[in-house]
Design a protein around this motif. Structure first.
Motif, PDB file in Angstrom:
ATOM      1  N   GLU A 164      -8.964  -0.435  -2.530  1.00 45.85           N
ATOM      2  CA  GLU A 164      -8.361  -0.781  -1.251  1.00 45.85           C
ATOM      3  C   GLU A 164      -8.623  -0.997  -0.024  1.00 45.85           C
ATOM      4  O   GLU A 164      -9.126  -2.088   0.324  1.00 45.85           O
ATOM      5  CB  GLU A 164      -7.039   0.007  -1.182  1.00 45.85           C
ATOM      6  N   TYR A 165      -9.776   0.149   0.145  1.00 44.31           N
ATOM      7  CA  TYR A 165     -10.664  -0.259   1.780  1.00 44.31           C
ATOM      8  C   TYR A 165     -11.577  -1.242   1.596  1.00 44.31           C
ATOM      9  O   TYR A 165     -11.439  -1.881   2.494  1.00 44.31           O
ATOM     10  CB  TYR A 165     -10.918   1.134   2.036  1.00 44.31           C
ATOM     11  N   MET A 175       0.617  -1.432  -0.018  1.00 43.86           N
ATOM     12  CA  MET A 175      -0.279  -0.233   0.371  1.00 43.86           C
ATOM     13  C   MET A 175       1.105   1.601  -0.139  1.00 43.86           C
ATOM     14  O   MET A 175       1.692   1.350   1.034  1.00 43.86           O
ATOM     15  CB  MET A 175      -1.595   0.263   1.614  1.00 43.86           C
ATOM     16  N   ASP A 176       0.454   2.106  -0.332  1.00 42.87           N
ATOM     17  CA  ASP A 176       1.569   3.547  -0.715  1.00 42.87           C
ATOM     18  C   ASP A 176       1.001   4.258   0.199  1.00 42.87           C
ATOM     19  O   ASP A 176       0.271   3.931   0.601  1.00 42.87           O
ATOM     20  CB  ASP A 176       1.509   3.984  -2.216  1.00 42.87           C
ATOM     21  N   LYS A 177       1.949   5.425   0.231  1.00 45.55           N
ATOM     22  CA  LYS A 177       1.761   6.128   0.853  1.00 45.55           C
ATOM     23  C   LYS A 177       0.457   7.193   1.529  1.00 45.55           C
ATOM     24  O   LYS A 177      -0.486   7.646   2.414  1.00 45.55           O
ATOM     25  CB  LYS A 177       2.793   7.363   1.526  1.00 45.55           C
ATOM     26  N   PHE A 178      -0.347   6.957  -0.055  1.00 45.10           N
ATOM     27  CA  PHE A 178      -1.761   8.373  -0.394  1.00 45.10           C
ATOM     28  C   PHE A 178      -2.158   7.435  -0.008  1.00 45.10           C
ATOM     29  O   PHE A 178      -3.430   7.932   0.539  1.00 45.10           O
ATOM     30  CB  PHE A 178      -1.526   9.274  -1.589  1.00 45.10           C
ATOM     31  N   ALA A 179      -2.357   5.984  -0.044  1.00 42.95           N
ATOM     32  CA  ALA A 179      -3.380   5.460  -0.606  1.00 42.95           C
ATOM     33  C   ALA A 179      -3.347   5.362   1.749  1.00 42.95           C
ATOM     34  O   ALA A 179      -4.991   4.919   2.188  1.00 42.95           O
ATOM     35  CB  ALA A 179      -3.102   4.096  -0.762  1.00 42.95           C
ATOM     36  N   ALA A 180      -2.822   5.037   2.281  1.00 43.71           N
ATOM     37  CA  ALA A 180      -2.503   4.559   3.479  1.00 43.71           C
ATOM     38  C   ALA A 180      -3.402   6.178   4.438  1.00 43.71           C
ATOM     39  O   ALA A 180      -3.899   5.766   5.118  1.00 43.71           O
ATOM     40  CB  ALA A 180      -1.407   4.640   4.621  1.00 43.71           C
ATOM     41  N   VAL A 181      -3.049   7.525   3.984  1.00 42.99           N
ATOM     42  CA  VAL A 181      -3.349   8.300   4.774  1.00 42.99           C
ATOM     43  C   VAL A 181      -4.511   8.766   3.986  1.00 42.99           C
ATOM     44  O   VAL A 181      -5.520   8.542   4.791  1.00 42.99           O
ATOM     45  CB  VAL A 181      -2.774   9.712   3.831  1.00 42.99           C
ATOM     46  N   PHE A 182      -5.355   7.886   3.016  1.00 43.92           N
ATOM     47  CA  PHE A 182      -6.843   7.864   2.957  1.00 43.92           C
ATOM     48  C   PHE A 182      -7.876   6.944   3.036  1.00 43.92           C
ATOM     49  O   PHE A 182      -8.736   7.684   3.658  1.00 43.92           O
ATOM     50  CB  PHE A 182      -6.680   7.716   0.784  1.00 43.92           C
ATOM     51  N   ILE A 183      -7.396   5.923   3.212  1.00 43.66           N
ATOM     52  CA  ILE A 183      -8.378   4.852   4.091  1.00 43.66           C
ATOM     53  C   ILE A 183      -7.732   5.237   5.562  1.00 43.66           C
ATOM     54  O   ILE A 183      -9.262   5.510   6.431  1.00 43.66           O
ATOM     55  CB  ILE A 183      -7.459   3.447   4.554  1.00 43.66           C
ATOM     56  N   ASP A 184      -6.928   6.192   6.432  1.00 43.79           N
ATOM     57  CA  ASP A 184      -7.034   6.180   7.550  1.00 43.79           C
ATOM     58  C   ASP A 184      -8.182   7.278   7.631  1.00 43.79           C
ATOM     59  O   ASP A 184      -9.010   7.515   8.473  1.00 43.79           O
ATOM     60  CB  ASP A 184      -5.973   7.294   8.132  1.00 43.79           C
ATOM     61  N   TRP A 185      -8.562   8.404   6.786  1.00 40.69           N
ATOM     62  CA  TRP A 185      -9.053   9.456   6.752  1.00 40.69           C
ATOM     63  C   TRP A 185     -10.628   8.523   6.446  1.00 40.69           C
ATOM     64  O   TRP A 185     -11.289   9.530   6.888  1.00 40.69           O
ATOM     65  CB  TRP A 185      -9.522  10.532   5.499  1.00 40.69           C
ATOM     66  N   VAL A 186     -10.707   8.021   5.461  1.00 43.26           N
ATOM     67  CA  VAL A 186     -12.056   7.391   5.508  1.00 43.26           C
ATOM     68  C   VAL A 186     -12.429   6.796   6.979  1.00 43.26           C
ATOM     69  O   VAL A 186     -13.779   6.660   7.479  1.00 43.26           O
ATOM     70  CB  VAL A 186     -11.791   6.192   4.615  1.00 43.26           C
ATOM     71  N   GLU A 187     -11.145   5.388   7.815  1.00 43.03           N
ATOM     72  CA  GLU A 187     -12.088   5.528   9.365  1.00 43.03           C
ATOM     73  C   GLU A 187     -12.473   6.590  10.147  1.00 43.03           C
ATOM     74  O   GLU A 187     -13.112   6.041  11.149  1.00 43.03           O
ATOM     75  CB  GLU A 187     -10.605   4.322   9.305  1.00 43.03           C
ATOM     76  N   ARG A 188     -11.834   7.734  10.377  1.00 39.66           N
ATOM     77  CA  ARG A 188     -11.828   8.817  10.734  1.00 39.66           C
ATOM     78  C   ARG A 188     -13.311   9.371  10.449  1.00 39.66           C
ATOM     79  O   ARG A 188     -14.049  10.277  11.172  1.00 39.66           O
ATOM     80  CB  ARG A 188     -10.768   9.785  11.407  1.00 39.66           C
ATOM     81  N   PHE A 189     -13.760  10.016   8.948  1.00 46.28           N
ATOM     82  CA  PHE A 189     -14.850  10.667   8.681  1.00 46.28           C
ATOM     83  C   PHE A 189     -15.361  10.733   8.268  1.00 46.28           C
ATOM     84  O   PHE A 189     -16.256  10.628   7.505  1.00 46.28           O
ATOM     85  CB  PHE A 189     -13.626  12.157   8.855  1.00 46.28           C
ATOM     86  N   GLY A 190     -15.130   8.908   7.202  1.00 50.76           N
ATOM     87  CA  GLY A 190     -16.246   8.712   6.284  1.00 50.76           C
ATOM     88  C   GLY A 190     -16.149   8.489   4.883  1.00 50.76           C
ATOM     89  O   GLY A 190     -15.351   9.037   4.605  1.00 50.76           O
ATOM     90  N   LEU A 191     -16.754   8.033   4.135  1.00 53.72           N
ATOM     91  CA  LEU A 191     -15.793   7.952   2.984  1.00 53.72           C
ATOM     92  C   LEU A 191     -16.184   9.631   1.704  1.00 53.72           C
ATOM     93  O   LEU A 191     -15.915   9.689   1.111  1.00 53.72           O
ATOM     94  CB  LEU A 191     -16.807   6.720   2.459  1.00 53.72           C
ATOM     95  N   ASP A 192     -17.533   9.786   2.191  1.00 55.79           N
ATOM     96  CA  ASP A 192     -17.715  10.719   1.625  1.00 55.79           C
ATOM     97  C   ASP A 192     -16.851  12.075   2.016  1.00 55.79           C
ATOM     98  O   ASP A 192     -16.264  12.882   0.944  1.00 55.79           O
ATOM     99  CB  ASP A 192     -19.514  10.648   1.842  1.00 55.79           C
ATOM    100  N   SER A 193     -16.700  12.131   3.417  1.00 58.55           N
ATOM    101  CA  SER A 193     -15.723  13.818   3.345  1.00 58.55           C
ATOM    102  C   SER A 193     -14.234  13.078   2.417  1.00 58.55           C
ATOM    103  O   SER A 193     -13.676  14.211   1.955  1.00 58.55           O
ATOM    104  CB  SER A 193     -15.602  13.324   4.873  1.00 58.55           C
TER     105      SER A 193
END
Length: 854
Positions: free
Chosen positions: A39-40, A1-19
């Protein structure tokens, strides 16, 4: 998993997919975002939410947490610190903590309140579980974790140290921001704290459930602009102080109301008070979101392994019911020498080193020396718990020190009488619990441990630990502690006594939860599984055996409810229907008992062997029942083999018998008040049942050489044999099993061999399917020979009955199903006679700051 994918997935976990789509849409292409979403979804799909253990959860609550992700840092750091656990244990911990978090609400949910309960075992790793939940919660966006850790400084400090070592120190800078430390409970932090709110840190607070501490916490949280952050509140020992305590319960409820996004998870090994909270009160702490039953960990020593337990209806065949032979009896007539009896008797009390106390002290130093021979140089502790009051604890210091000094001098001087007594004690104990019972353990001879005995006697110290003392039990030094700890409440309730080998325990208690929580001997004993011993009265031993049965029944009930997909609100009512819960109270509050006997069979097990009047009363009650039924013209079915069935006996005759027959006080599920109330309720239903009964007399043919019991009405039967469990007798003669499974249908047209081939459930179904028997109760009476001898094959585990008269055993079989939703209110716990001075220490701890933190 690349760095940006990890950051994106972290954001999804915290604030939801739409956000996440909105936030990253300005910087990334839609193709990149779609790839990260895929990936998520792949990661989520690859983690099973349905893994064990099972859970009761609120309807409509969808598990959201898929498990640890590759970019998480707090859980991996915590997991790597668990080097003392096996890979299998860590895997099970990972599964259970993920399941707990998945049944809270995701931190991005706009508004929520989770109220869950995790039920473990005393000293079984609950702290490890909630530490793992905290790590995972912080990884996905929970910004505040509050651990409410008991009511004493010892437990709070121990919990703080554990979290410091396993959470804060392992995760490194930037992960956690603790507001409490080992030395000091919660106080208002400096104003500069506001600078940390926007960081990635998770705030951690470990606070006592004490009035002033919680007042400070509530005040600061209200003014700290933190109320909008996702908060996780973990209530350790959730049945203590949190429930029905006027000073603490409202503060915890107020704490939950502060946060629009809050998950509250209670942890306890004694959930009686928690499941009896009224679920109809919206802001109470009833675990309406989920209840999870943690499985017993491998290698755990619980009440069942030490004390054994009674058989439970519906459990698998072949369940191990006998514990290890680790309990030694303190005679009742010596209790006044080791614990003051009666109000005010503690003033001027000087304890006597009785033979039993001397044996326990000597065995402790021998067992510690044996551990040293095995290469185990860790902490070794003995618990002396005889009462709650501090004056009693203090009185023990001088006599114990004197005993240890004299023993050390005798060993150093090679006093032959002393060495002979020690050798005899060691040989007897290792013979009763051999090392060969446990895989990987080698026996230690007396000569081998003697090499280490002088140094152990030099190291051992007496520590008096109570809420007034400053000489606290402390394992934080660099050298292993060898201590005899004397105390009360501060040495119970969650506090781990490291390397506990011996317990001398004669403290009484009036509630299940209090008694269980005082049992610090439960836990893990790796490398010395053969060595733990407990000295206590026979009454306390019986109490703990009963409590082991209570534990097993509650867990079996919860498993049944899980299979039926019932919600926590439903299970709250169902648990109350269990007859063995008729004596539970929390902080003196009255509790109502319920019972449902549908589909159950209950039987007498204990008898008063030497009480001739008690035994004679039961013989006369049986004769009156049989004579009265025959006088009424019931059908008599004499099978010629010692079994006689009286058919269609009127319920009034049975109720009269139950009102007269003496039931041993250690048979709460045969309490005549519960049984007769249940029968009365069934009689009054729109489709009444139990209006007629079959009475089975389960004797032997009246041969010339047999004892004979005259039941009246011309029925004379030979007695049957039921010998006693070794070590029982007198006021608690224990036969263990009265009836066999096939006796459940002895009044039906099925052979004994065919009945034995069926499961309990199949026999219940057989009875319920019969038009003749589906509404009819079965009462069985067993004439037991007063001098019953054990079978030759059981000579090592059984002893003869030596009763003052023949004994009448009694069993009841009820039609219906164990899951019938017929719940009946019966009795309330009467606390009017409780000596409230016994609760002085706990109330003081709840009301006032601890000396260490004030």
């Amino acid at each position: 998993m690349d760095k940006f994918a990890a950051v994106f997935i972290d954001w999804v976990e915290r604030f939801g997919l739409d956000s996440a789509r909105r936030q990253f849409g300005e910087m990334c292409t839609s193709e990149q975002i779609d790839g990260w979403v895929s990936e998520y979804e792949r990661l989520v799909e690859g983690v099973k939410i349905g893994y064990p253990p099972k859970m009761l959860s609120a309807p409509g609550l969808k598990p959201w947490y898929p498990g640890p992700m590759p970019h998480h840092k707090r859980w991996p750091a915590f997991r790597d610190s668990l080097k003392h656990l096996s890979p299998d244990a860590v895997e099970k911990l990972d599964q259970s903590t993920s399941k707990i978090l998945a049944h809270t609400h995701g931190p991005d949910t706009p508004k929520y309140l989770t109220k869950g309960l995790v039920v473990g075992y005393v000293q079984s790793g609950k702290t490890t579980s909630f530490t793992g939940v905290a790590a995972k919660a912080a990884d996905v966006g929970y910004k505040l974790v509050i651990v409410l850790s008991g009511i004493h400084n010892g437990l709070r400090r121990q919990t703080q140290d554990r979290l410091q070592a396993q959470l804060i120190d392992t995760a490194g800078d930037g992960a956690w921001f603790p507001l409490t430390d080992s030395a000091k409970d919660f106080y208002k932090p400096p104003a500069t704290f506001a600078a940390h709110q926007g960081s990635d840190r998770t705030i951690l607070i470990v606070a006592k459930k004490q009035k002033d501490v919680l007042t400070r916490l509530l005040s600061w949280l209200t003014s700290a602009a933190l109320v909008n952050v996702p908060a996780l509140i973990i209530d350790d020992e959730a049945d203590q102080a949190s429930v029905s305590t006027p000073r603490i319960n409202p503060q915890i409820r107020a704490l939950l109301k502060l946060f629009p996004r809050c998950s509250y998870i209670g942890y306890t090994a004694t959930p009686f008070a928690n499941v009896l909270i009224d679920p109809a009160v919206p802001d109470e702490l009833y675990p309406e979101t989920f209840i999870l039953n943690l499985p017993e960990p491998e290698g755990y020593f619980g009440a069942e392994k030490i004390f054994g337990r009674h058989a439970i209806e519906g459990e698998y065949a072949g369940a191990q019911l006998d514990g290890y032979d680790m309990v030694r009896i303190v005679p009742d007539n010596t209790v006044a020498q080791i614990r003051p009896v009666g109000r005010g008797s503690e003033n001027g009390f000087v304890p006597t080193i009785t033979d039993e106390l001397a044996a326990s002290l000597a065995y402790f130093v021998l067992a510690t020396a044996a551990r040293r021979h095995r290469g185990d140089d860790s902490h070794s502790t003995m618990l002396v718990h005889t009462g709650m009051k501090t004056v009693i604890h203090n009185a023990y210091r001088a006599p114990l020190n004197r005993f240890l000094k004299d023993l050390s001098a005798a060993v150093a001087g090679q006093d032959q009488d002393t060495l002979s007594r020690l050798r005899l004690l060691w040989d007897e104990e290792t013979g009763r619990v051999p090392a060969s019972l446990f895989a990987g353990l080698e026996p230690v001879s007396f000569d081998e441990l003697m090499v280490h005995l002088p140094s152990v006697l030099t190291e051992v110290k007496v520590v008096v630990d109570n809420f007034r003392s400053r000489d606290r039990l402390d394992y934080r030094g660099t050298k292993p502690v060898v201590a005899i700890a004397v105390g009360g409440n501060t040495l119970s309730r969650g506090l781990t006594l490291n390397g506990l080998v011996v317990s001398f325990f004669v403290r009484s208690a009036n509630t299940y939860d209090t008694l269980l929580q005082m049992g610090r001997w439960f836990g893990f004993r790796g490398g010395y599984e053969d060595l733990p011993r407990i000295w206590m009265t026979s009454g306390l031993k019986a109490d703990f055996r009963h409590l082991a049965t209570v534990e097993a029944e509650i867990r079996l009930d919860i498993s049944r409810y899980e299979e039926q997909n019932l919600s926590p609100r439903e299970v709250g009512v169902r648990i109350r229907t269990h007859p063995v819960l008729n004596i539970t109270a929390k902080m003196g509050a009255a509790r109502i008992s319920y019972a449902s006997y549908g589909g159950r069979r209950v039987q007498t097990r204990y008898f008063r062997e030497n009480d001739r009047d008690w035994l004679r009363t039961n013989l006369e009650a049986a004769a009156r029942l049989v004579t009265g039924a025959i006088d009424e013209g019931v059908k008599v079915d004499d099978r010629g083999d010692g079994t006689v069935i009286l058919r269609d006996v009127d319920v009034a005759e049975v109720l009269t018998f139950l009102d007269t027959y003496k039931v041993h006080e250690e048979s709460p599920d045969l309490d005549p008040r519960l049984v007769t109330a249940y029968i009365g309720k069934e009689n009054r239903r729109s489709s009444p049942s139990l209006l007629t009964w079959n009475v089975a007399l389960m004797g032997a043919p009246p041969g010339d050489d047999a004892h004979i019991v005259d039941f009246g009405g011309g029925i004379r039967l030979g007695t049957v044999n039921r010998s006693l469990i070794k070590g029982t007798g007198g006021d608690r003669a224990d036969i263990k099993t009265l009836m066999s499974k096939d006796h459940r249908v002895v009044d039906m047209d099925i052979s004994a061999s065919a009945a034995r081939g069926k499961s309990e459930g199949a026999l219940v179904d057989l009875r319920n399917a019969s038009v003749e028997h589906a509404m009819t109760g079965l009462l069985l009476l067993y004439p037991i020979a007063r001098d019953s001898e054990p079978e030759p094959a059981n000579a090592d585990s059984r002893v003869p009955f030596d009763a003052a008269d023949h004994v009448i055993g009694m069993a009841l079989v009820f039609p219906g199903n164990a899951d019938d939703k017929v719940s009946n209110k019966y009795v309330q716990v009467d606390t009017s006679g409780v000596d409230t001075s016994e609760y002085d220490e706990e109330n003081n701890a709840l009301d006032n700051p601890d000396p260490e933190t004030s």
